[in-house]
Scaffold this active site. Structure first.
Site: not given
Ligand code: KIV
Length: 272
Positions: A52, A91, A189
């Site tokens: 996301d 996501d 993260e």
């Molecule tokens: O949304 C995304 O790209 C992520 C990464 C930073 C792991 O969650």
């Protein structure tokens, strides 16, 4: 032939577990369309995340909060068309998994309409029932802990997580409880190196790190950070691989090689 060197077999959660067992680091990057997904696939990236983060790097928002389910399904479907080997993870956007039934309906969209092989959601102990419900219904789950960008307005800023004793203990607990609930992968993260190392040692799941140090089983970055085209500030944990590469494919291959051989992340990309 090892799962890592076989570039024709589709990567599955089984291949990732095998790589972890053999202590072969696997490589992950984000992509949001077919062209870049194909390039990542051909460069041997093992896992492609339709993150996301597209809200920030593609749509131009300040946060990931405005991203909708329709946005995610659309970009996931595009990325899926570019992949023949890499595993596709999508996501679940902000507030798309507030109840077990809502989470299941939205995960079904990402898998059936978007072509995702796994969904990723941000959460810990509070999302235990959601992860259990998804897993119990055959939905593979990547649980994202540490810094959770969807909670930016609640957290009040992008900060390293788990530096205090109580928050480190809570994260260790979250990792264990999510594994018990049926999560297949953990993503950490912005977590201090030592805490990330402890979490990796405490769970059997493959652990992907972003700003979580060198002891994770895999690394992920946002594609735009790797290519040096991020609009706005770049996080300290990211590295622009275009600076030393003559082309986009060369930058992606350099990232993959650096992750596999352990030369990325360097100390300057990590947190104490
Ligand atoms: O949304 C995304 O790209 C992520 C990464 C930073 C792991 O969650």
């Amino acid at each position: 032939m090892s799962a890592q060197s076989d570039h024709s077999t589709r990567i599955t959660i089984t291949s990732l577990r095998e790589m972890k067992q053999k202590k072969q680091r696997f490589t992950c990057l984000t992509a949001y369309d077919a062209a870049f997904a194909r390039l990542l696939d051909q460069s041997g990236i093992d896992l492609v995340l339709v993150g996301d983060s597209l809200g920030m790097v593609v749509q131009g928002h300040d946060t990931t909060v405005p991203v909708t389910m329709d946005d995610m399904v659309y970009h996931c479907r595009l990325a899926a068309r570019g992949l023949s080997r890499a595993m596709l993870v999508a996501d679940m956007p902000f507030l798309s998994y507030s109840t077990p039934d809502q989470a299941l309906a939205n995960a079904a969209r990402l898998m059936q309409q978007g072509g995702a092989q796994m969904v990723k959601l941000e959460g810990g102990d509070a999302q235990h029932d959601i992860v259990k419900h998804l897993s119990g219904n055959g939905v593979p789950v990547c649980a994202h802990i540490g810094l959770k960008p969807q909670s930016i307005h609640k957290m009040g800023g992008y900060r390293v997580q788990g530096r205090q004793k109580h928050s480190a203990e809570a994260m260790l607990y979250d990792a264990e409880i999510l594994q018990k609930a049926g999560a297949d992968i953990l993503l950490l993260e912005c977590v201090p190196v030592k805490l990330a190392q402890e979490i990796v040692g405490n769970v059997d799941l493959p652990v992907i790190g972003i700003g979580a140090g060198p002891y994770c089983d895999a690394q992920i970055l946002v594609l735009h950070d790797v290519l040096g085209i991020t609009p706005g500030p770049v996080p300290r944990f990211a590295k622009n691989f275009m600076e030393q590469a003559g082309s986009i494919p060369a930058a992606i291959s350099a990232y993959a090689q650096a992750v596999r051989e352990g030369s990325f992340p360097e100390a300057k990309h990590c947190f104490d």
